[in-house]
Enzyme design. Structure first.
Site, PDB file in Angstrom:
ATOM      1  N   HIS A   1      -9.731   1.088   4.718  1.00 25.84           N
ATOM      2  CA  HIS A   1      -8.443   1.255   5.395  1.00 25.84           C
ATOM      3  C   HIS A   1      -8.624   2.204   6.577  1.00 25.84           C
ATOM      4  O   HIS A   1      -9.419   3.147   6.511  1.00 25.84           O
ATOM      5  CB  HIS A   1      -7.393   1.803   4.416  1.00 25.84           C
TER       6      HIS A   1
ATOM      7  N   GLY B   1       2.022   2.110  10.844  1.00 17.04           N
ATOM      8  CA  GLY B   1       2.976   3.217  10.714  1.00 17.04           C
ATOM      9  C   GLY B   1       3.686   3.588  11.999  1.00 17.04           C
ATOM     10  O   GLY B   1       4.327   4.628  12.086  1.00 17.04           O
TER      11      GLY B   1
ATOM     12  N   GLU C   1      -5.826  -5.039  10.519  1.00 13.96           N
ATOM     13  CA  GLU C   1      -4.782  -4.044  10.758  1.00 13.96           C
ATOM     14  C   GLU C   1      -5.109  -3.280  12.045  1.00 13.96           C
ATOM     15  O   GLU C   1      -5.914  -2.328  12.016  1.00 13.96           O
ATOM     16  CB  GLU C   1      -4.710  -3.052   9.601  1.00 13.96           C
TER      17      GLU C   1
ATOM     18  N   LYS D   1       0.063   4.247  -0.294  1.00 11.38           N
ATOM     19  CA  LYS D   1      -0.611   5.427   0.272  1.00 11.38           C
ATOM     20  C   LYS D   1      -0.439   6.633  -0.653  1.00 11.38           C
ATOM     21  O   LYS D   1      -0.454   6.484  -1.871  1.00 11.38           O
ATOM     22  CB  LYS D   1      -0.093   5.686   1.689  1.00 11.38           C
TER      23      LYS D   1
ATOM     24  N   SER E   1       3.031  -2.310  10.495  1.00 14.76           N
ATOM     25  CA  SER E   1       4.474  -2.379  10.761  1.00 14.76           C
ATOM     26  C   SER E   1       5.101  -3.700  10.346  1.00 14.76           C
ATOM     27  O   SER E   1       6.021  -4.195  11.010  1.00 14.76           O
ATOM     28  CB  SER E   1       4.764  -2.057  12.232  1.00 14.76           C
TER      29      SER E   1
ATOM     30  N   GLU F   1      -7.049   4.634   7.676  1.00 14.06           N
ATOM     31  CA  GLU F   1      -6.880   6.068   7.412  1.00 14.06           C
ATOM     32  C   GLU F   1      -8.134   6.649   6.744  1.00 14.06           C
ATOM     33  O   GLU F   1      -8.473   7.813   6.959  1.00 14.06           O
ATOM     34  CB  GLU F   1      -5.615   6.285   6.564  1.00 14.06           C
TER      35      GLU F   1
ATOM     36  N   ASN G   1       0.864  -1.176   0.000  1.00 12.66           N
ATOM     37  CA  ASN G   1       0.000   0.000   0.000  1.00 12.66           C
ATOM     38  C   ASN G   1       0.905   1.231   0.000  1.00 12.66           C
ATOM     39  O   ASN G   1       1.495   1.553   1.021  1.00 12.66           O
ATOM     40  CB  ASN G   1      -0.900  -0.037   1.249  1.00 12.66           C
TER      41      ASN G   1
END
Ligand code: PGA
Length: 251
Positions: free
Chosen positions: A97, A176, A170, A10, A215, A99, A8
């Site tokens: 996702h 991250g 996730e 991003k 991660s 985010e 991904n």
């Protein structure tokens, strides 16, 4: 069941940088990817066409989008529809996702519409789920996962298949942050997701791939992939460099 090794990117990379990374990945992966692995690179929309063109000669690697809008066409300024993605050579898309849920405000119901519309339109879908640190501390991991799966899959109980639907677990606190979930946490969550999938999707729940994300790095990939019900990984930061993502794919 092939392990799905997904990148991904991003909102990183210019088109030129994306093309260069894709070419570097090909140089590192051509002839190296074993039959039990499948690679997916989810890029920003700007570079989907050129990156898909590069991978079109490589059956081991597909290209995916990170988002789309659940309509065939129309007055949705700034959005992109499945048909437009498919025409670029993009065959997968992420939905939900963290985010997009937490920064862009996407709800479970909106994710459900996207999963259904995307599958109907011919995209393969990865539905992302996962708890925040506050939810984990409050002992609500299973409650959150159950809600995200029950609502997110509510319109596809009869037409999802293991080939077209995957789930990514996730934990938001691991994305991250460099703080990967521990093996017990991953096993418990993936087992719960598997049980929930089997009851929601009786025809394919046992075969739908469940990826871990948060991660993932070259040095923790093999251990994560060896855990029960981990059928692949979804990689953010460590997928931006061809060298580290290739090490993950080949781990
Ligand atoms: P990360 O991101 O690998 O940088 O933690 C994972 C993701 O957001 O899918």
């Amino acid at each position: 069941m092939k392990k799905l090794m997904a990148a991904n990117w991003k909102m990183y990379k210019s088109v030129d940088q994306g093309v260069t990374t894709a070419q570097e990945l090909c140089a590192l992966l051509d002839g190296q990817v074993s039959d039990d692995r499948e690679v997916l690179v989810c890029t920003p929309c700007t570079m989907l066409g050129p990156v898909a063109e590069i991978f079109s000669q490589r059956p081991y690697c597909a290209v995916g989008a990170q988002n789309f809008y659940p309509a065939a066409q129309g007055a949705f300024t700034g959005e992109i529809c499945p048909e437009q993605l498919l025409s670029l050579g993009c065959s997968w898309a992420l939905v939900g996702h963290s985010e997009r849920r937490h920064i862009l405000g996407e709800t479970d119901e909106f994710c459900a519409r996207k999963v259904a519309f995307g599958l109907d339109a011919g995209l393969k879908i990865i539905l992302c789920v996962g708890e925040t640190i506050e939810e984990r501390r409050a002992g609500q991991v299973e409650q959150v996962l159950e809600r995200q799966l029950m609502v997110g899959l509510r319109y596809v109980v009869h037409n999802a298949t293991a080939a077209t639907l995957s789930i990514a677990y996730e934990p938001v606190w691991a994305i991250g942050t460099g703080e990967v979930a521990g093996p017990d946490e991953i096993c418990a969550a993936h087992t719960f997701v598997r049980t929930t999938l089997c009851s929601l999707l009786p025809s394919c729940g046992a075969e739908v791939r469940i990826l871990y994300g948060g991660s993932v790095k070259p040095d923790n990939t093999a251990a994560i992939l060896s855990l029960d019900n981990v059928n692949g990984v979804l990689v953010g930061g460590a997928s931006l460099h061809a060298g580290s993502f290739a090490q993950i794919v080949l781990a």
